[in-house]
Design an enzyme around this catalytic site. Sequence first.
Site, short mmCIF file in Angstrom:
data_model
loop_
_atom_site.label_atom_id
_atom_site.label_comp_id
_atom_site.label_asym_id
_atom_site.label_seq_id
_atom_site.Cartn_x
_atom_site.Cartn_y
_atom_site.Cartn_z
N LYS A 53 -12.33 6.66 -71.12
CA LYS A 53 -12.39 7.86 -71.96
C LYS A 53 -13.31 7.62 -73.15
O LYS A 53 -14.15 8.45 -73.47
CB LYS A 53 -10.99 8.23 -72.48
CG LYS A 53 -10.12 8.93 -71.47
CD LYS A 53 -8.69 9.02 -71.96
CE LYS A 53 -7.76 9.45 -70.84
NZ LYS A 53 -6.35 9.23 -71.12
N GLN A 97 -1.76 8.63 -75.10
CA GLN A 97 -1.67 8.23 -73.70
C GLN A 97 -0.20 8.10 -73.27
O GLN A 97 0.60 7.44 -73.95
CB GLN A 97 -2.41 6.90 -73.50
CG GLN A 97 -2.48 6.41 -72.08
CD GLN A 97 -3.38 7.27 -71.17
OE1 GLN A 97 -4.35 7.87 -71.63
NE2 GLN A 97 -3.03 7.34 -69.91
N ASP A 120 -4.57 17.82 -74.35
CA ASP A 120 -3.86 17.65 -73.09
C ASP A 120 -3.24 18.96 -72.62
O ASP A 120 -2.88 19.09 -71.45
CB ASP A 120 -2.71 16.65 -73.26
CG ASP A 120 -3.13 15.22 -72.94
OD1 ASP A 120 -3.90 15.03 -71.98
OD2 ASP A 120 -2.68 14.30 -73.66
N1 GUN Z 1 -1.13 9.69 -68.48
C1 GUN Z 1 -1.50 10.03 -67.22
N2 GUN Z 1 -2.20 11.19 -67.22
C2 GUN Z 1 -2.28 11.58 -68.52
C3 GUN Z 1 -2.91 12.69 -69.15
O1 GUN Z 1 -3.53 13.57 -68.52
N3 GUN Z 1 -2.78 12.73 -70.50
C4 GUN Z 1 -2.10 11.78 -71.20
N4 GUN Z 1 -2.02 11.93 -72.52
N5 GUN Z 1 -1.51 10.75 -70.64
C5 GUN Z 1 -1.62 10.64 -69.30
#
Ligand code: GUN
Length: 290
Positions: A53, A97, A120
């Site tokens: 990311k 996360q 998100d």
């Molecule tokens: N963990 C797995 N997928 C995601 C996601 O799309 N966003 C976040 N914040 N954590 C994750």
Amino acid sequence: MATVIDGKAFAQQLRNDLKDEVTALKAEHGLTPGLAVVLVGEDPASQVYVRNKARQTVEVGMQSFEHRLDADTDQQTLLDLIEQLNDDDAVHGILVQLPLPGHIDESRVINAVSHDKDVDGFHLINVGRLNTDGGGVVPCTPLGSLMMLKSQLGDLSGLHAVVLGRSNIVGKPMAALLLQANCTVTVAHSRTRDLESLCRSADILVAAVGRPRMVPGDWIKPGATVIDVGINRIEEDGKTRLVGDVDHASAEPVAGAITPVPGGVGPMTIACLLHNTVQQARRIAGISED
Ligand code: GUN
């Protein structure tokens, strides 16, 4: 044989477009979108995602802020950090996360992020908007999946979509998006009866259950479009492999189109995160999309 939908190339195209958009925002408005990612603990898969990311955020010309906290960080310390990021004008998107360590209340943390900086789409306000007026921020994995479906099929109206899995991150928002796109939607889960015939009635099958190769080819309607959201790490023939929730060897001769694992939904999720960050930066700065 199914068309294999190239999520990697699709994501690259999306990032190229975002790079142009970010260049224009900087030149015309002096605005550099910024994304803060918060990682608590040392989960190896999460570390890989966070690194990817951060790299891709910088590649499209945005600012990346990374906050790594120890696994035993207490909830208040995390909430204080979120408050600080909510108040930071250089930060337009905040991603915490998931999963978080067990001693932290995930829902409390998700809803502490300002809904204007939620990239998100997990904040209750954004969940509510997705399920009512369709505004707000859309969760990244379902958004990327919908983009691929639309590019493959065009208008989705009237198609029967079966979503396997009812998670807050994928299954539920995916169902809401497909409903908005005028599909007839069935959400299936571990208690669903006769999953096999249900899947076989799907024009669109979205598998998001996290069980390696659970869906065999004979569960798939000939010509159906299959989105495989699963990313499962398995040991096979002495090697670690990444496999989806669909058994691709038996599914590809039957399906009309299918996303591969890896290289399907995964790359699109990160590209959509960058897209959501640019969208939030525009909203915060009051710059409409043209
Ligand atoms: N963990 C797995 N997928 C995601 C996601 O799309 N966003 C976040 N914040 N954590 C994750």
